[in-house]
Motif scaffolding. Structure first.
Motif, mmCIF file in Angstrom:
data_model
loop_
_atom_site.group_PDB
_atom_site.id
_atom_site.type_symbol
_atom_site.label_atom_id
_atom_site.label_comp_id
_atom_site.label_asym_id
_atom_site.label_seq_id
_atom_site.Cartn_x
_atom_site.Cartn_y
_atom_site.Cartn_z
ATOM 1 N N THR A 33 0.799 -1.284 0.130
ATOM 2 C CA THR A 33 0.046 0.048 -0.006
ATOM 3 C C THR A 33 0.907 1.354 0.120
ATOM 4 O OG1 THR A 33 -0.266 -0.205 2.503
ATOM 5 C CG2 THR A 33 -2.049 -1.090 1.118
ATOM 6 N N THR A 34 1.374 1.681 1.135
ATOM 7 C CA THR A 34 2.165 2.921 1.273
ATOM 8 C C THR A 34 3.645 2.861 0.633
ATOM 9 O OG1 THR A 34 2.919 2.245 3.290
ATOM 10 C CG2 THR A 34 0.810 3.595 3.396
ATOM 11 N N VAL A 36 4.127 0.842 -1.903
ATOM 12 C CA VAL A 36 3.769 0.142 -3.171
ATOM 13 C C VAL A 36 4.721 0.314 -4.307
ATOM 14 C CG1 VAL A 36 2.025 1.495 -4.223
ATOM 15 C CG2 VAL A 36 1.934 -0.885 -4.803
ATOM 16 N N LYS A 90 -2.826 -3.969 -10.278
ATOM 17 C CA LYS A 90 -4.050 -4.363 -9.040
ATOM 18 C C LYS A 90 -4.177 -5.811 -8.872
ATOM 19 C CE LYS A 90 -8.282 -3.781 -11.733
ATOM 20 N NZ LYS A 90 -9.512 -3.186 -11.832
ATOM 21 N N LEU A 93 -0.958 -7.249 -7.340
ATOM 22 C CA LEU A 93 -1.016 -6.905 -5.993
ATOM 23 C C LEU A 93 -1.852 -7.787 -5.210
ATOM 24 C CD1 LEU A 93 -0.637 -2.958 -5.997
ATOM 25 C CD2 LEU A 93 1.152 -4.621 -5.403
ATOM 26 N N VAL A 139 -5.500 -4.614 0.801
ATOM 27 C CA VAL A 139 -5.077 -4.264 -0.522
ATOM 28 C C VAL A 139 -6.133 -4.004 -1.602
ATOM 29 C CG1 VAL A 139 -3.565 -5.090 -2.508
ATOM 30 C CG2 VAL A 139 -2.752 -5.213 -0.192
ATOM 31 N N CYS A 245 -4.239 9.381 -1.561
ATOM 32 C CA CYS A 245 -3.521 8.437 -0.704
ATOM 33 C C CYS A 245 -2.465 7.751 -1.606
ATOM 34 C CB CYS A 245 -4.521 7.349 -0.219
ATOM 35 S SG CYS A 245 -5.485 6.299 -1.495
ATOM 36 N N SER A 247 -2.059 4.744 -2.718
ATOM 37 C CA SER A 247 -2.549 3.888 -3.759
ATOM 38 C C SER A 247 -2.953 4.607 -4.916
ATOM 39 C CB SER A 247 -3.583 2.979 -3.114
ATOM 40 O OG SER A 247 -3.302 2.157 -2.217
ATOM 41 N N CYS A 248 -3.907 5.893 -4.767
ATOM 42 C CA CYS A 248 -4.275 6.588 -5.875
ATOM 43 C C CYS A 248 -3.287 7.433 -6.598
ATOM 44 C CB CYS A 248 -5.788 7.618 -5.075
ATOM 45 S SG CYS A 248 -6.959 6.512 -4.489
ATOM 46 N N THR A 250 -0.318 6.421 -6.901
ATOM 47 C CA THR A 250 0.664 5.382 -7.831
ATOM 48 C C THR A 250 0.040 4.457 -8.861
ATOM 49 O OG1 THR A 250 0.704 3.928 -5.992
ATOM 50 C CG2 THR A 250 2.281 5.502 -5.718
ATOM 51 N N ASN A 251 -1.132 4.383 -8.506
ATOM 52 C CA ASN A 251 -1.773 3.235 -9.401
ATOM 53 C C ASN A 251 -1.835 3.565 -10.767
ATOM 54 O OD1 ASN A 251 -2.834 1.314 -7.393
ATOM 55 N ND2 ASN A 251 -4.617 2.218 -7.219
#
Length: 256
Positions: A33-34, A36, A90, A93, A139, A245, A247-248, A250-251
């Motif tokens: 997550t943080t 990733v 995704k 992960l 996740v 956040c 995840s948003c 880096t995704n």
């Protein structure tokens, strides 16, 4: 790596093993997550078979499996890096998360057998573990969806569109950060609001909301996070117009 999770052989309790489980779990959740993007880069498919380890100090490590036979601990899934570029980020992960959950259970009950736990101790250990959301749930956002469903099904009052920060027993207002706590007309409404807060889970570590912790909400996925998990302080949050956040953020950069 500290493979023993509790020192030399001796008297250990289910609570000791659970603390080790929770610390390793926290480390693996950080990786997925943080941290990733860092985790993604370390899982280079050009390298040899790699494993993701959760360590007892709440950190993580991507490295080769142990060379000794048999190993000190059960080994995680081997070769997680090979699938990295062959599937959606995704989905990859989520697959690593599932294998991480299986490994954590294997390690916990390995210690249970090693320390001679009886039936009651094993049951107590499993119940403590089962009270936490799985890494897969954290996740993939399943815990976030469940939290939203509980919120939508509750009889609490409708919330405004502005976000807020939760800190202590109060909800501190801030630009673009979740709904202010409205004055309740009855004790029942207050109890429902408190229960809703307690059911809120951090999108990074998966732990419940606590009154003495600072929280922040993502403007994109609308998930809540401990400030410490995403390295945001109350002072810094006051100057954030739109919070995204990890995840948003880096995704979009993780693509096949």
């Amino acid at each position: 790596m500290d493979g023993d999770g509790g020192g030399a052989y001796g008297s250990h309790t289910a609570e000791d093993v659970f603390r080790d489980f929770r610390a390793r779990r926290a480390g693996m959740i950080k990786a997925l997550t943080t941290d990733v993007e860092k985790f993604y880069q370390q899982c280079d498919p050009e390298k040899e078979n790699l494993c993701l380890y959760g360590l007892p100090n709440e950190t993580w490590e991507v490295t080769l499996p142990a060379e000794e036979v048999p190993p000190e601990l059960p080994e995680p899934a081997l070769g997680i890096n090979f699938a990295r570029d062959g599937m959606e980020g995704k989905d990859w992960l989520a697959l690593v998360a599932v294998h991480s959950d299986a490994w954590l259970l294997a390690v916990a009950f390995y210690f249970g057998a090693r320390f001679g736990f009886d039936k009651e101790s094993r049951r107590r250990l499993f119940n403590m573990i089962n009270n936490l959301p799985t890494i897969y749930e954290v996740v993939t956002g399943i815990t976030k969806k469940q939290s939203k469903e509980k919120t939508s099904n509750s009889s609490s009052k409708s919330k405004s569109s502005s976000k807020i920060l939760r800190q202590g027993d109060q909800l501190t207002k801030a630009p673009k950060i979740s709904p202010p706590k409205e004055d309740e007309e009855s004790g029942t409404d207050e109890e429902e609001d408190e229960e809703e807060h307690e059911n809120t889970l951090c999108g990074a570590c998966g732990d419940n909301y606590a009154n003495d912790e600072f929280w922040i909400c993502c403007d994109v996925c609308e998930s809540w996070f401990h400030g410490k998990c995403v390295k945001i302080t109350p002072a810094r949050a006051e100057h954030i117009k739109q919070y995204k956040c990890p995840s948003c953020s880096t995704n979009k950069r993780i693509r096949t």
